[in-house]
Design a protein around this motif. Structure first.
Motif, PDB file in Angstrom:
ATOM      1  N   LEU A 110       6.059  -0.266  -7.616  1.00  0.00           N
ATOM      2  CA  LEU A 110       6.634   0.133  -6.329  1.00  0.00           C
ATOM      3  C   LEU A 110       6.078  -0.723  -5.192  1.00  0.00           C
ATOM      4  O   LEU A 110       6.819  -1.165  -4.308  1.00  0.00           O
ATOM      5  N   GLY A 111       4.771  -0.951  -5.240  1.00  0.00           N
ATOM      6  CA  GLY A 111       4.153  -1.720  -4.162  1.00  0.00           C
ATOM      7  C   GLY A 111       4.740  -3.111  -4.062  1.00  0.00           C
ATOM      8  O   GLY A 111       5.140  -3.567  -2.979  1.00  0.00           O
ATOM      9  N   VAL A 112       4.806  -3.772  -5.205  1.00  0.00           N
ATOM     10  CA  VAL A 112       5.353  -5.120  -5.209  1.00  0.00           C
ATOM     11  C   VAL A 112       6.836  -5.084  -4.818  1.00  0.00           C
ATOM     12  O   VAL A 112       7.311  -5.910  -4.036  1.00  0.00           O
ATOM     13  N   ALA A 113       7.545  -4.082  -5.317  1.00  0.00           N
ATOM     14  CA  ALA A 113       8.972  -3.985  -5.000  1.00  0.00           C
ATOM     15  C   ALA A 113       9.175  -3.770  -3.498  1.00  0.00           C
ATOM     16  O   ALA A 113      10.016  -4.434  -2.880  1.00  0.00           O
ATOM     17  N   ALA A 160       3.626   6.063  -5.348  1.00  0.00           N
ATOM     18  CA  ALA A 160       3.392   6.303  -6.775  1.00  0.00           C
ATOM     19  C   ALA A 160       2.424   7.469  -6.959  1.00  0.00           C
ATOM     20  O   ALA A 160       2.630   8.346  -7.815  1.00  0.00           O
ATOM     21  N   ALA A 161       1.369   7.474  -6.143  1.00  0.00           N
ATOM     22  CA  ALA A 161       0.395   8.559  -6.235  1.00  0.00           C
ATOM     23  C   ALA A 161       1.044   9.899  -5.914  1.00  0.00           C
ATOM     24  O   ALA A 161       0.683  10.944  -6.456  1.00  0.00           O
ATOM     25  N   ALA A 174       0.497   6.580 -12.731  1.00  0.00           N
ATOM     26  CA  ALA A 174       0.600   6.213 -11.318  1.00  0.00           C
ATOM     27  C   ALA A 174       0.204   4.763 -11.091  1.00  0.00           C
ATOM     28  O   ALA A 174       0.698   4.122 -10.159  1.00  0.00           O
ATOM     29  N   LEU A 175      -0.679   4.242 -11.942  1.00  0.00           N
ATOM     30  CA  LEU A 175      -1.156   2.870 -11.718  1.00  0.00           C
ATOM     31  C   LEU A 175      -0.051   1.829 -11.919  1.00  0.00           C
ATOM     32  O   LEU A 175       0.238   1.062 -10.996  1.00  0.00           O
ATOM     33  N   PRO A 176       0.574   1.822 -13.113  1.00  0.00           N
ATOM     34  CA  PRO A 176       1.678   0.842 -13.244  1.00  0.00           C
ATOM     35  C   PRO A 176       2.795   1.098 -12.244  1.00  0.00           C
ATOM     36  O   PRO A 176       3.377   0.153 -11.699  1.00  0.00           O
ATOM     37  N   ALA A 223       0.837  -1.196   0.000  1.00  0.00           N
ATOM     38  CA  ALA A 223       0.000   0.000   0.000  1.00  0.00           C
ATOM     39  C   ALA A 223       0.875   1.250   0.000  1.00  0.00           C
ATOM     40  O   ALA A 223       0.577   2.244  -0.686  1.00  0.00           O
ATOM     41  N   LEU A 224       1.957   1.182   0.743  1.00  0.00           N
ATOM     42  CA  LEU A 224       2.866   2.339   0.790  1.00  0.00           C
ATOM     43  C   LEU A 224       3.436   2.615  -0.602  1.00  0.00           C
ATOM     44  O   LEU A 224       3.562   3.780  -1.010  1.00  0.00           O
ATOM     45  N   GLY A 225       3.771   1.534  -1.323  1.00  0.00           N
ATOM     46  CA  GLY A 225       4.287   1.707  -2.679  1.00  0.00           C
ATOM     47  C   GLY A 225       3.279   2.423  -3.553  1.00  0.00           C
ATOM     48  O   GLY A 225       3.624   3.343  -4.308  1.00  0.00           O
TER      49      GLY A 225
END
Lengths: 418, 335, 479, 299
Positions: free
Chosen positions: B111-114, B95-96, B104-106, B89-91
């Motif tokens: 970022l989230g997964v990373a 991005a946002a 921002a979506l991709p 969620a932080l990722g």
């Protein structure tokens, strides 16, 4: 399946049965609140015959948070009783439950008003109020000014916090102490109002002392965000650390975590051989003076119950309109607890069977005695600040962003230790 | 095949007994069990809005459940999904914060997964290098993530106009409901697709196979060229992938807020619900899927139970606890 | 004390009919050898006598009284104790605590009386035992002595020794035999389980031979070795394994100055060896002298501390414990068949289980594995078939190096022969084999080169022709 | 600054007690081969049942006792609750050979629902209930008790013959069984004792330390206790150190915060990071009992 299995099943059944038996020995069964005896828990036939229902959507803290959820329940159940309505309560498990909860209430068709408790529901109310333009919503602590079917009930907690800040500082001064503290829950924007308001009140008291006694006193204001609304142990430890550094009055705005603050203060007092403060704690939201009588100076009452009751009343009487209902000292939505408030709260408790009548009298006597030990000039000073706020002579700052808070902390000298 | 039959029978019996005991408890407490169950289990199916809401709840639980399930396959008790969801969620929030358009979506997914994978790498590497038990490692990392994410959301990523939450996903980058007036977003099919992919991964992929071997017998794995350490890393990594995705979707694909609450209220507890789903689903991706739908229905049903029967929310937890307890009994062993 | 077993049957839960009606008498003061090949039922029979297994049917009498020991403690109360082949001391407890387990639960400490008496028994037998160390840290020989002392301490009058010499050096074997003789003189009975004829001839007062769960013969001295063998294995047509050609030149495995530590103990100390093409290098030695660590370091299960290992052309590995080190018991034959070669069955990272199944079916056929089907779990297979699966899988790798660690342990004669033949064929086809065994017969039968390992070092190394059995025996004992 | 030290130490001590008690119980349980991750739930139930039973006996059943007895009654009630749950978990784990992890998760879930509901149903107040003065006891007594338990448990596990038997069940149940040890009985017993201690840890929170029951009073301490078991390498003596260190970092964080030395989120992280570092750096590889979590069944 073998016999062992059945034995295991039997064990479970027995445990559940014993537990249930113990828990439900009382008659009449099941009251879910301190405050109400007559609000039925279940949907009884008489209830369905009523004109409609008040829906209360609690946020994830749920009832028992000693804060807006509990107070909302109090107001809603009183309104339900007064206006002959049913009460439907829906607890949210996560933030994702807000929208479905509101929708379910709105879809029911029998909602006189749907009360969303807590600022976290702001987005959800915005959305669902749009989906159901004919359903009336009220949101506590959330700001939605532009919907005809949403009433936003806001409180100026900063004002009340300033009052107890002044009370704290003046009391500390009376007991020759120059340190006061505040223990908070998780750092969320609502709590800034408590923190900054409190500090403002303390600094006001400094000016007052200078004026009255011609003395320059500088108070240290210690503050701790425990990061939790549900762990009394954290509140206790935070308060103990403050007490050890010479703090003698601690205000709490930390939900159930604050219970630990009361415990620490009362314990310290008793260790010093006193049955009353100092040290003192200051309660929040509800009248909490009864929790540790003699050690809780007063409570900053945020009358969410009044807000909910008012919204329900307006909905019933047809005077409901969208917009912001802001409740401060002037409107009676914010106040410092009095003995009358205490008596009223205890009365509710007695009716619910949660408080014994004899205990209630003892509590009132103790609190009365404690209050009488605080010199009248202090109470008068707090009253003066109250008047000044009502008239607008004193403006208590209202922080709404991180930057403002940081700035105000600096200006008001929060957290400096001498 | 026999194992599957046992599983189904056990689960069915556990469900039955849990509901019976739950009914007894309700009845003793003065609530109407029949009405409660009807509103809990049938009302969610009676209306598309409710059904979609139930499915929306199933998505994140499924994803975190997969984290635990993949861990089990590798012989790990990975309870880090909770913290990894926060990091995911932080990722998305980061991005946002960084871009204000559709990109921002991709970026959020990336970022989230990373973040989540990086977060899971710490307990994984500590286990491999220092032998730190993964239960301890992940519990501690969950708490650190909790405070770290709260701090980030309270400071740099705070939303200036709504300080109780983080910056919101840009409008263009939001996955909005597929059916207006419901909560059904792309998150749901995405989560289900992930479950299928995980199933394929575990059943057919070389690495899935290696994870299973390492999980069942690390000595064998080592002797034949499979490095259990790598299997641990991969299992942690895949688990973090799904948990991180859960976090991202909670921000990017969950109306109405499309942000992360300061108190993490829209991600808190998902990891633990996932463990429940994984246990109900016996660690099998398809089982976890079914379990998460069931739990989603329960969560949706809980509100109708409160409205229609006035039965308190806590009963749902009690029934869940009983259900899992009965599952632990493994009641059917022989037919 | 006279012990009688009557018509003992044992059927295991997996359906194995291990004993098919065995009757046996054990008289006081005798050493009874229970001879038979692996899987004949010797150990099962004695586990029933010592309370570990319950017989499916049959009766046990001690001094004429019917008894039904429920566990080892019950048996011990009757005076029967068993020292297991894979010793059954509890890890994590000290040697003394292991003796004290039988004292039962109590809040008091292990009595000093116990320690004193245990030490006395050990002294009388000439044992040196470190009583306060975790048994896991003790060498196998010492653990066996702990078990014997434990049995004597708790008043056993019948001592069952299950293949006691596998963990001992020849020197230690000698002293064990002396202990046995001394026990016999003091009126004890000893049951000696073994498949080694020379041991039987040296120690036994009477020999009972078991075969396939039945008593096949009984002998008294003087023994005829040939008849003993016949009774033990029945008629086995042994296909002679023919060695073809000389070892080649090119190495398939090179090990130089290898050091391996277990904790802070150097268990492999500077080992050098080379396996060439078409060569079987047999490493012999008493178990527990570092062979396991050496093998497992070569195949990468353990970490080396120092030295070099070079493998040319891949390796196959047949470990000494198939259930723990070669197979995943809960998984199917198919899943087990492709361990380590999963890539060969995968396209773009996805395994084709159809191809894997075809491969498994081929293995089943080629190696005569008896299994309900390719997707049944390996646990359902008998030990011999499990080993065939392992050997089949490993030999089908086409690796240039075969690492075979006790490849025939626990197999019946026919399967042993079969596995040995396969190893030889692979050698003849050009692979190099590193054979680690404690069975000297096997070593001499197969090896081109023999190396003796003692306390982590290679103490003798040479072509089989130059390594006489006497020399090897001496070296194994560290002489 | 130095005068804060005694307070921090006291706080650390008192905060350590519930973690210590629960982890001691878990150490005993795991040493015999059973893992119980339901500690959190058992703590919650203990915290509830202590005050609830006392309230029932005092206010509803009208039992008259000298005040000094009530805390003891509360502790006994909590202990009994824990023992019952332990009996259930032990029975599932040992005799039914059920999945111990699943059973533990179930206990946690069940307790979370039952305690929140129980407070509401019994007292008619939502979420929290004050414990009356007369039912309270000084936390120091429980602290002393916890340390005595630690000592006794250390003695039992590593010095007494009972400990040999218990450890044997956790290391090698087969062999233990063959030595005549009734493995499942031992496991059931240790699970009952372990759960009893966890429930006492909960009762400590409500009866002694905080004098209030809330629906989430355990606040994750059960999981910290689980971590502490590993941290302590299944040794009661080290568990004392582990719990104390955890408590100390916890206490330290508030003090640092009042000095405005760090954002509160950072100070709240300290205990967890410290635990992680200590487990990774100092203790190194943990050596759990070999058969922990595995059911024992006889061939």
């Amino acid at each position: 399946m073998d016999s062992k299995l059945w034995l295991a099943v039997a064990v479970v059944v027995i445990i559940v049965a014993i537990g249930a038996f113990l828990a439900f020995q009382q008659t009449p069964p099941l009251q879910t609140s301190t405050q109400q005896t007559t609000t039925p828990q279940t949907a009884t036939p008489t209830q369905t015959a009523k004109k409609g229902n008040i829906y209360v959507i609690y946020d994830i803290g749920g009832k028992g948070d000693l804060s807006f959820n509990d107070m909302a329940y109090l107001g809603a159940s009183r309104a339900a009783k007064d206006f002959g309505l049913g009460l439907k309560e829906i607890q949210s498990k996560t933030q994702d439950d807000y929208v479905p909860n509101l929708r379910a209430a709105a879809k029911s068709g029998d909602a006189v008003i749907t009360v969303a408790v807590g600022f976290l529901m702001t987005d959800a109310v915005k959305q669902v109020s749009q989906e159901f333009p004919n359903v009336k919503f009220a949101i506590i602590d959330g700001y939605i000014p532009d919907r005809p079917n949403v009433m936003s009930v806001l409180f100026r907690e900063n004002e009340g916090s300033a009052l107890v800040g002044a009370l704290a500082a003046l009391t500390a001064y009376y007991y020759n102490c120059t340190k006061v503290g505040i223990v908070l829950g998780m750092e969320i924007p609502v709590l800034w109002k408590f923190e900054i308001g409190y500090a403002y009140g303390v600094r006001w008291a400094e000016r007052f002392i200078k004026q009255k006694f011609g003395k320059d006193v500088k108070f240290d204001i210690l503050y701790v965000y425990t990061g939790s609304f549900n762990d009394p142990a954290k509140g206790k430890q935070a308060a103990e650390v403050m007490l050890a550094q010479g703090v003698c009055v601690i205000y709490q705005a930390a939900g159930a975590t604050g219970l630990g603050v009361f415990e620490a203060v009362a314990e310290a007092g008793k260790k010093a051989g006193r049955t009353m403060g100092p040290p003192f704690a200051i309660g929040v939201d509800a009248d909490q003076d009864y929790i540790k009588p003699g050690f809780i100076l007063a409570s900053m009452m945020k009358r969410v119950d009044v807000g909910v009751y008012t919204a329900a009343k307006m909905a019933v009487e047809g005077s409901f309109k969208g917009g912001v209902l802001e409740l401060g000292i002037k409107e009676g939505g914010i106040s410092v607890s009095t003995l009358d408030d205490l008596a009223q709260f205890l009365e509710i408790g007695i009716r619910a069977g949660a408080v014994k009548e004899s205990d209630a009298q003892n509590i009132i006597n103790t609190v009365k005695e404690m209050r009488s030990k605080i010199p009248t000039w202090i109470w008068e000073a707090v009253d003066k600040l109250k008047q000044d706020i009502v008239t607008g002579a004193e403006k208590v700052p209202l922080p709404t962003s991180q930057d403002q808070v940081v700035q105000l902390r600096k200006e008001l000298g929060l957290g400096t230790v001498g | 095949m026999r194992r599957l039959t046992f599983s189904l029978l056990n689960t069915g019996l556990a469900l039955f007994l849990a509901f019976v005991l739950g009914a007894i408890a309700m009845w003793i407490s003065g609530y109407d069990p029949l009405l409660s169950y009807k509103s809990m289990l049938l009302t969610p199916l009676s209306d598309l809005t409710y059904l979609f809401s139930a499915l929306a709840f199933s998505a994140p639980i499924l994803l975190t459940g997969l984290t635990f399930a993949v861990g089990l396959k590798a012989g790990l008790f990975n309870i880090g999904a909770e913290g990894q969801t926060y990091m995911g969620a932080l990722g998305a929030v980061a991005a946002a914060y960084l871009t204000r358009d559709v990109s921002a979506l991709p970026l959020a997914v990336f970022l989230g997964v990373a973040f989540a994978v990086a977060w899971s790498a710490i307990p994984a590497l500590l286990k491999i290098w220092r032998g730190v038990n993964e239960v301890v490692g992940t519990i501690m990392m969950n708490w650190v993530a909790y405070w770290l994410v709260i701090m980030a959301v309270s400071t740099i990523f705070a939303n200036p106009s709504q300080p109780e939450e983080s910056v919101k996903m840009p409008e263009a980058a939001r996955l909005t409901p597929l059916v207006a007036g419901t909560d059904l977003t792309l998150a749901v099919p995405l989560a289900y697709l992930t479950a299928v992919l995980i199933y394929v991964f575990l059943r057919y992929s070389v690495w899935g196979y290696r994870i299973s071997i390492s999980g069942q017998n690390p000595t064998v794995a080592k002797a034949y060229g499979i490095r259990p350490e790598q299997a641990v890393l991969v299992a942690f990594g895949i688990g973090a992938l799904t948990a991180g995705l859960a976090g991202v979707l909670q921000v990017a694909a969950r109306p109405p807020s499309y942000s992360l609450a300061r108190n993490l209220a829209n991600v808190y507890g998902l990891g633990f619900d996932g463990i429940t789903a994984a246990m109900l689903g016996r660690g099998h991706p398809i089982g976890v899927f079914l379990a998460s739908v069931f739990l989603g229905i329960l969560q949706e049903g809980a509100r109708h139970m409160q409205i229609e029967a006035g039965t308190p929310f806590e009963f749902i937890r009690v029934i869940q606890g009983l259900l899992i307890l009965f599952l632990a009994l493994q009641m059917v062993r022989k037919i | 004390m006279k012990v009688s077993l009557r018509e003992i049957h044992k059927v295991f839960s997996d359906g194995t009919h291990a004993l098919r009606g065995v009757s046996l008498d054990i008289f006081p003061g005798e050493v009874l050898a229970l001879l038979g090949e692996n899987g004949a039922g010797k150990t099962t029979l004695m586990k029933i006598l010592s309370g570990i297994y319950r017989p499916t049917s049959g009766e046990i009498y001690v001094d004429g009284k019917r008894v039904k020991p429920k566990n080892a403690r019950d048996a011990l109360k009757l005076g029967i104790a068993m020292v297991h082949q894979h010793l059954s001391l509890i890890p994590g407890l000290t040697a003394l605590e292991n003796v004290a387990v039988l004292e039962g639960a109590s809040l008091s400490q292990v009595s000093t009386e116990l320690r004193r008496r245990v030490e006395k028994i050990a002294e009388e037998l000439g044992f040196e035992i470190e009583w306060d160390r975790d048994v896991e840290e003790l060498p196998l020989g010492m653990r066996q002595r702990v078990e014997i002392v434990k049995a004597l301490y708790w008043g056993a009058q019948l001592l069952i020794l299950d293949e006691p010499t596998t963990v001992l050096t020849p020197h230690e074997v000698k002293s064990l035999f002396q202990v046995i003789k001394r026990l016999k003189e003091q009126g004890w009975s000893v049951v000696y389980i073994t498949h080694k004829i020379p041991e039987v001839m040296e120690i036994a007062d009477r020999v009972v031979v078991l075969r396939r769960g039945l008593k096949s013969a009984e002998f008294s001295p003087p023994y005829d070795a040939k008849r003993l063998v016949e009774a033990m294995v029945g008629e086995v047509k042994t296909e002679a394994v023919e060695k073809l050609g000389k070892p080649g030149e090119r190495p398939v495995l090179e090990v130089k100055d290898l050091w391996v530590y277990d904790g802070d103990r150097a268990v492999v100390q500077g080992v050098d060896l080379v396996v060439r093409e078409r060569e079987i290098l047999a490493i012999v030695g008493v178990e527990g002298n570092g062979q396991e660590h050496l093998v497992e370091t070569i195949v990468g299960v353990r970490k080396r501390s120092r030295g070099m290992i070079k493998i040319y052309g891949g390796y196959a590995y047949i470990p000494d414990d198939r259930q723990k080190k070669a197979l995943v018991l809960e998984m199917s034959l198919v899943e087990n068949a492709i361990i380590g070669k999963e890539n060969e069955f995968a396209k773009r990272g996805l395994i084709s289980w159809q191809r894997a199944e075809r491969f498994t079916a081929k293995l089943i056929e080629e190696f005569g594995i008896v299994a309900p089907g390719p997707w049944s779990s390996v646990r359902q297979l008998s030990g011999g078939n499990q080993q065939k699966l392992v050997v089949g899988r490993e030999l089908s790798r086409g690796a240039k190096l075969i690492v075979a660690h006790q490849p025939t342990r626990g197999l019946d004669v026919a399967t042993t022969e079969y596995v040995q033949t396969l190893l030889m064929k692979t050698r003849n086809a050009g692979a190099g084999v590193l054979l680690v065994t404690s069975d000297l017969d096997e070593a001499y039968k197969l090896a081109d080169t023999i190396a003796v390992m003692y306390r982590g070092k290679i103490v003798a190394y040479g072509p089989v022709e130059e390594m006489g059995i006497e020399l090897v025996g001496k070296k194994m004992a560290g002489l | 600054m130095i005068d804060i030290v005694p307070l921090l130490l006291t706080q650390a001590l008192l905060a350590a007690v519930p973690i210590l008690l629960a982890s001691l119980g878990e150490i005993l349980t795991e040493r015999s081969g059973v893992v119980n991750i339901g500690l959190e739930g058992i703590m919650l139930l203990g915290a509830l049942m202590g005050p609830l039973v006392v309230d029932y006996l005092h206010n509803r059943a009208g039992l008259h006792l000298p005040d000094i007895w009530w805390p003891i009654v509360a502790m006994l009630a909590a202990a009994l609750t824990g023992a019952l749950i332990g009996l259930l978990h032990g029975y599932i784990s040992a005799y039914l050979a059920g999945d111990q992890i699943i059973s533990g998760v179930a206990i946690n879930l069940f307790a979370a629902g039952a305690v929140a509901y129980g407070i509401q149903a019994y007292w008619g107040v939502a979420g929290y209930k004050q414990v009356p003065e007369w039912a309270k006891t000084d936390p120091i007594w429980v602290a002393v008790f916890a340390f005595v338990v630690a000592g006794v448990m250390w003695y039992i596990l590593f010095k007494s013959r009972l400990g040999i038997i218990i450890r044997a069940c956790g290391e090698d149940p087969e062999s233990a069984f063959n030595m005549g040890v009734d493995v499942n009985k031992v496991r059931l017993l240790t699970t009952v004792i372990g759960a009893t201690l966890a429930a006492l840890a909960g009762a400590y929170l409500s009866i002694a330390y905080l004098s209030v029951v809330t629906k989430e009073i355990s606040a994750g301490r059960g999981f910290i206790a689980l971590a502490n078991v590993v941290f302590a390498n299944w040794n009661p003596a080290l568990a004392v150190a582990g719990a104390f260190i955890f408590g100390l970092f916890d206490a330290l964080s508030y003090w640092l915060q009042t000095l405005n030395l760090a954002r509160y989120e950072i100070t709240r992280m300290i205990p967890y990071i410290a635990t992680l570092l200590i487990v990774a750096g100092v203790i190194g590889r943990a050596k759990p009992p070999k058969a922990v979590g595995k059911a024992f069944r006889r061939e």
